[in-house]
Write a protein that holds these residues in place. Structure first.
Motif, short mmCIF file in Angstrom:
data_model
loop_
_atom_site.label_atom_id
_atom_site.label_comp_id
_atom_site.label_asym_id
_atom_site.label_seq_id
_atom_site.Cartn_x
_atom_site.Cartn_y
_atom_site.Cartn_z
N ASP A 1 0.81 -1.22 0.00
CA ASP A 1 0.00 0.00 0.00
C ASP A 1 0.85 1.28 0.00
O ASP A 1 0.31 2.38 -0.01
CB ASP A 1 -0.96 0.01 1.19
N GLY A 2 2.17 1.15 0.03
CA GLY A 2 3.04 2.32 -0.03
C GLY A 2 3.16 3.11 1.25
O GLY A 2 3.80 4.15 1.27
N LEU A 3 2.53 2.64 2.32
CA LEU A 3 2.62 3.33 3.60
C LEU A 3 3.93 2.99 4.30
O LEU A 3 4.57 1.99 4.00
CB LEU A 3 1.43 2.97 4.49
N PHE A 4 4.29 3.83 5.25
CA PHE A 4 5.52 3.64 6.00
C PHE A 4 5.23 3.20 7.43
O PHE A 4 4.21 3.56 8.01
CB PHE A 4 6.33 4.95 6.06
N THR A 5 6.12 2.40 7.98
CA THR A 5 6.07 2.02 9.38
C THR A 5 7.45 2.24 9.97
O THR A 5 8.42 2.45 9.23
CB THR A 5 5.67 0.53 9.57
N SER A 6 7.54 2.23 11.27
CA SER A 6 8.86 2.32 11.91
C SER A 6 8.92 1.34 13.07
O SER A 6 7.90 0.99 13.65
CB SER A 6 9.12 3.74 12.41
N GLN A 7 10.12 0.89 13.35
CA GLN A 7 10.34 -0.03 14.47
C GLN A 7 11.62 0.37 15.18
O GLN A 7 12.59 0.79 14.54
CB GLN A 7 10.48 -1.47 13.99
N VAL A 8 11.60 0.24 16.50
CA VAL A 8 12.78 0.49 17.33
C VAL A 8 13.14 -0.83 18.00
O VAL A 8 12.27 -1.53 18.54
CB VAL A 8 12.50 1.58 18.39
N PHE A 9 14.43 -1.18 17.96
CA PHE A 9 14.92 -2.44 18.49
C PHE A 9 15.98 -2.21 19.56
O PHE A 9 16.65 -1.18 19.56
CB PHE A 9 15.60 -3.26 17.38
#
Length: 62
Positions: free
Chosen positions: A25-33
């Protein structure tokens, strides 16, 4: 399929953040590790020093 657009690692090497673009869908996500080390005995058995554990995740950044 997802693509990591940007990866930022803290100066200490303990934390990292990723900005990810979703192809469906072209959306962005973010993750912190956070880097989590195994006990010495476990490291010898599985052959890994540790793993990146997810601390925080967001969905649908525009």
């Amino acid at each position: 399929m997802e693509s990591v657009i940007k990866e930022i690692i803290s100066p200490s090497g303990v934390y990292k953040a990723q900005i990810i673009k979703r192809s469906k869908d072209g959306l962005f996500t973010s993750q912190v590790f956070k880097w989590i080390e195994h006990d010495e005995e476990i490291s010898e058995i599985i052959g890994e020093k540790g793993f990146w554990g997810v601390l925080y995740s967001t969905n649908s950044l525009h």
